[in-house]
Design an enzyme around this catalytic site. Structure first.
Site, PDB file in Angstrom:
ATOM      1  N   GLU A   1      -3.365   7.533  -4.032  1.00 17.22           N
ATOM      2  CA  GLU A   1      -3.235   6.235  -3.376  1.00 17.22           C
ATOM      3  C   GLU A   1      -3.024   5.143  -4.416  1.00 17.22           C
ATOM      4  O   GLU A   1      -3.747   5.091  -5.410  1.00 17.22           O
ATOM      5  CB  GLU A   1      -4.512   5.948  -2.588  1.00 17.22           C
ATOM      6  CG  GLU A   1      -4.529   4.608  -1.895  1.00 17.22           C
ATOM      7  CD  GLU A   1      -5.921   4.272  -1.347  1.00 17.22           C
ATOM      8  OE1 GLU A   1      -6.170   4.584  -0.169  1.00 17.22           O
ATOM      9  OE2 GLU A   1      -6.734   3.724  -2.094  1.00 17.22           O
TER      10      GLU A   1
ATOM     11  N   TYR B   1       0.861  -1.181   0.000  1.00 22.75           N
ATOM     12  CA  TYR B   1       0.000   0.000   0.000  1.00 22.75           C
ATOM     13  C   TYR B   1       0.896   1.229   0.000  1.00 22.75           C
ATOM     14  O   TYR B   1       1.888   1.287   0.734  1.00 22.75           O
ATOM     15  CB  TYR B   1      -0.878   0.008   1.258  1.00 22.75           C
ATOM     16  CG  TYR B   1      -1.756   1.227   1.371  1.00 22.75           C
ATOM     17  CD1 TYR B   1      -3.044   1.228   0.845  1.00 22.75           C
ATOM     18  CD2 TYR B   1      -1.295   2.389   1.995  1.00 22.75           C
ATOM     19  CE1 TYR B   1      -3.854   2.353   0.934  1.00 22.75           C
ATOM     20  CE2 TYR B   1      -2.103   3.518   2.081  1.00 22.75           C
ATOM     21  CZ  TYR B   1      -3.384   3.488   1.546  1.00 22.75           C
ATOM     22  OH  TYR B   1      -4.173   4.609   1.635  1.00 22.75           O
TER      23      TYR B   1
END
Ligand code: GDP
Ligand code: MN
Length: 401
Positions: free
Chosen positions: A200, A112
């Site tokens: 993101e 992530y």
């Protein structure tokens, strides 16, 4: 403002982040053709992904890996005829009108990576985790120590040494490190240059080792970007990416009339002038046990027409069971609001309780206008001050509900 994954992938790719190739399509036939092209080009795996402004697609069945044209047809057909429901969508789900058909990749591990504004620190922050993928919310909740946060200097931004530190901390190995560092620096530049509020990549993946890449390749296979609406005026290219289908209709109309409107989950519609007063109005509604249906700031210089539009927006919301008008007239004149209340009563009609608290410029004239139109406003309750107004509207809604 949000954009779709296929648009975010293009921005990433232009910024130098490796992204598998893909194409946005809008029909099953186009999805089939795009799959055919990828298979013919040597890819053995293709991924079909719903393009909606919400995550959780994988778990909802709206990200599908296919190996044949038939599977692609079935996956695309399913996504374009079913609404996608996930914890990030409204309960009734979202309609899917666009799909991304992209080259599928084999995954060794999922990471992530994001940059966002950390309001408590007052800085931008890079966030990274070795536990990327569809369970990231669970990781954040249950094992927050697995999420690394690195504050960014407001003037220097992300420094290469910081990116290296993070790359090692999340466990990139060998030749992966430089690839991950490059991705982080490109992402930080993109964040900065576009006035983003969130960029993101989840997951950022490492592919299995092969002859050319003994440590695998680091690739972005999903991306989510949000941009600061107040900075869009200087990013026409980004503003042009907005998908009108994804913008709440009421918020679009409000913008047209210069109103700041945000739809919320409660049942008390609020019409207020000034953002600070709007926030304190919402607080006081909550203090009296109510829930605001919206934030609406008509601003200091709204016309009767704009205020009437504001009422139209509030009353068009099925959730609204009562309306609280709270105006502290300075530049905004109370009689403008009163005239708008009367014209809204004529145009739309207040079938729900309407509590009105007016103070300030031209308040006498406003009271006179409302008094004269009394017959047209059977559900109106004048309130003398804010506490009185909040408790009146909360009890009116509690009785109605
Ligand atoms: P999200 O659920 O909306 O965040 O959608 P993602 O694009 O992140 O996809 C969800 C999950 O599907 C990823 O975490 C991967 O595990 C898997 N996935 C997506 N694309 C691929 C791919 O090309 N190959 C493989 N093997 N898995 C993929
Ligand atoms: Mn994802």
């Amino acid at each position: 403002m949000k954009i779709h994954e296929y648009q975010a992938r293009e921005l990433l790719s232009n910024a130098g982040v490796p992204v598998p190739s893909g194409e946005m399509v809008q029909t099953v036939e186009e999805a089939v053709q795009a799959t055919e092209a990828l298979l013919a080009g040597g890819d053995s795996l293709v991924v079909i992904k719903a393009q909606v402004h919400a995550g959780g697609r994988g778990k909802a069945g709206f990200v599908k890996l296919v190996r044949t044209v038939e599977e692609a047809r079935e996956a695309a057909g399913f996504m374009l005829t079913n609404r996608m429901v996930s914890p990030q969508t409204p309960p009734e789900g979202l309609e899917v009108t666009r799909l991304l058909v992209a080259a599928g990749v084999d995954i060794e591990s999922e990471f992530y990576l994001a940059i966002t504004v950390d309001r408590s620190r007052g800085t931008n922050t890079l966030i990274a985790s070795a536990e990327g993928g569809v369970e990231i919310e669970k990781v954040a909740e249950e094992t927050p120590e697995k999420i690394i946060k690195e504050p960014l200097d407001p003037r220097l931004g992300l420094q290469p040494w910081q990116a290296r530190k993070i790359a090692f901390a999340v466990g990139f190995k060998g030749k992966q490190v430089n690839q991950a560092v490059k991705t982080m620096l490109s992402l930080a530049a993109l964040f900065e240059n576009t006035d983003a509020s969130l960029v993101e990549i989840n997951p950022l993946i490492v592919t299995p080792a092969d002859e050319d890449n003994p440590d695998g390749r680091v690739l972005a296979i999903d991306a989510k970007f949000n941009f600061d609406d107040n900075a869009l005026f200087r990013h026409k290219d980004i503003a042009a990416l907005a998908d009108p289908l994804e913008v709440v209709e009421a918020e679009r109309r409000a913008e047209e009339f210069g109103l700041s409107y945000v739809s919320l989950d409660g049942n008390i519609g609020c019409l207020v002038n000034g953002a600070g007063l709007a926030m304190s109005t919402m607080d006081i509604i909550k203090l009296h046990g109510g829930e605001p249906a919206n934030f609406l700031d008509v601003g200091g210089s709204a016309t009767e027409e704009a205020v009437t539009e504001a009422f139209r927006i509030i009353l068009a919301d099925d959730k609204v069971q009562g309306v609280l008008v709270n105006i502290f007239g300075g530049i905004m004149q109370c009689d403008t609001i009163a005239k708008a209340i009367v014209s809204s009563a004529r145009a739309v009609g207040f079938s729900v309780p309407l509590v009105v608290r007016l103070e300030g410029t031209n308040v006498e004239e406003a009271r006179r206008i409302l008094e004269e139109a009394r017959d047209e406003l059977p559900t109106m309750h004048p309130a003398s001050e804010l506490t009185d107004a909040a408790s009146l509207v909360c009890s009116a809604v509690a009785v109605a509900g």
